[in-house]
Design an enzyme around this catalytic site. Structure first.
Site, short mmCIF file in Angstrom:
data_model
loop_
_atom_site.label_atom_id
_atom_site.label_comp_id
_atom_site.label_asym_id
_atom_site.label_seq_id
_atom_site.Cartn_x
_atom_site.Cartn_y
_atom_site.Cartn_z
N ASP A 253 -2.48 -60.80 -2.54
CA ASP A 253 -1.36 -61.60 -3.04
C ASP A 253 -1.53 -61.69 -4.55
O ASP A 253 -2.61 -61.42 -5.08
CB ASP A 253 -1.39 -63.00 -2.42
CG ASP A 253 -0.02 -63.67 -2.43
OD1 ASP A 253 0.66 -63.68 -1.38
OD2 ASP A 253 0.38 -64.16 -3.50
N ARG B 225 8.01 -77.68 -10.06
CA ARG B 225 6.80 -76.86 -9.92
C ARG B 225 5.95 -76.86 -11.20
O ARG B 225 4.73 -76.77 -11.13
CB ARG B 225 7.19 -75.41 -9.58
CG ARG B 225 7.94 -75.23 -8.26
CD ARG B 225 6.97 -75.15 -7.11
NE ARG B 225 7.63 -74.77 -5.87
CZ ARG B 225 7.81 -73.52 -5.47
NH1 ARG B 225 7.43 -72.51 -6.23
NH2 ARG B 225 8.39 -73.27 -4.33
#
Ligand SMILES: C[S@@+](CC[C@H](N)C(=O)[O-])C[C@H]1O[C@@H](n2cnc3c(N)ncnc32)[C@H](O)[C@@H]1O
Length: 265
Positions: free
Chosen positions: A137, A38
């Protein structure tokens, strides 16, 4: 294992503690390779040679925190995921409960808040309703995607009555569908970190969906967040959790009414 960038156990542990401090997310020991994959695109983009250099960069450049969080959140979601919760919302409305203000508190790429909005339209039988939904979010990239309301056709195809809710793309947008403006206008997207001390949402909400995010937090943090969320919900309001987020032990705060669904005491 040969890797493009230097990466040690100490780097992994530093990533873990940074992510926990910034977002409350706990990474298991098994996520060593996931973290590398990632973060590698950021290390490459910044022209660095090691994850350690990236972590130093993160420390000295607060703006990088947003990329760091966006890279490490898990955003899995789908339209009408755990469909019984949408049936429950429809029953809540049809039983005559007030359902004017709702919050979807970890809305990822938008499939969940659009599913809530479609349920509202179905329950009220029209688009012209007074109910409004805040969808939030911590991850700014998923919020941008959600706000655009564009999805591949294969995600939209299984949705009942999809022609009322989506427009099929043409030419450059072939293979995609876009949420119709009447549905999009029911939702306001905002960036909210559930770890923050207070949330920029007015109290008195009728419904909160907070699904499949508490699993990333430790038990103590879960209860702290839940208490802050419940401050925003009216008594009798509906709180919907994810399938493995069970709060039956918090009966003094909310009453279980079905599969990981609750009413505020
Ligand atoms: C697995 S997805 C769940 C999406 C949706 N609620 C569902 O159930 O389909 C988890 C979401 O929680 C968000 N998240 C993680 N930590 C967060 C935090 N501290 N505050 C707000 N959102 C967070 C992630 O960015 C991600 O989009």
């Amino acid at each position: 294992m040969s890797r493009e960038f230097g990466y040690t156990d100490a780097d992994f542990n530093k990533v873990r503690s940074e992510l926990r401090a910034l977002a409350g997310i706990n990474l298991a020991d098994s996520k060593v390779s996931l973290v590398y994959s990632r973060l590698a695109p950021r290390v490459r983009k910044l022209g660095l040679k090691e994850v350690k250099q990236y972590l130093n960069y993160l420390e000295t450049h607060p703006d990088e925190q947003e990329h760091f969080i966006n890279a490490l959140t898990t955003n899995l979601t789908s339209f009408f995921r755990e469909p019984h919760h949408f049936d429950m919302l429809q029953e809540f409305i049809q039983s005559g409960e007030r359902c004017e203000r709702l919050w979807c508190a970890a809305s990822s790429t938008g499939e969940e808040p659009y599913s809530i909005a479609m349920t509202l339209v179905k329950a009220f039988g029209r688009f012209d309703i007074s109910s409004r939904l805040v969808a939030s979010d911590i991850d700014s990239s998923v919020l941008n995607k959600a706000s655009s309301g564009v999805y591949p056709l294969d995600k939209v195809d299984p949705i009942e009555n999809k022609k009322s809710f989506f427009l099929r793309g043409k030419d450059a947008n072939l293979g995609y569908a876009k949420v119709v403006p009447q549905l999009r206008n029911l939702i306001e997207f905002r960036k909210v970190n559930l770890l923050d001390n207070s949330y920029p949402i007015q109290a008195g909400l009728d419904v909160i969906f907070c699904r499949n995010v508490m699993i990333y937090f430790d038990k103590e943090t879960q209860v702290q967040i839940l208490e802050k969320l419940l401050e925003k919900l009216r008594p009798g309001g509906l709180y919907i959790a994810g399938h493995s987020e069970n709060f039956n032990h918090l009966g003094h705060l909310m009453t279980p009414i079905g599969r990981t669904a609750y009413r505020k005491v």
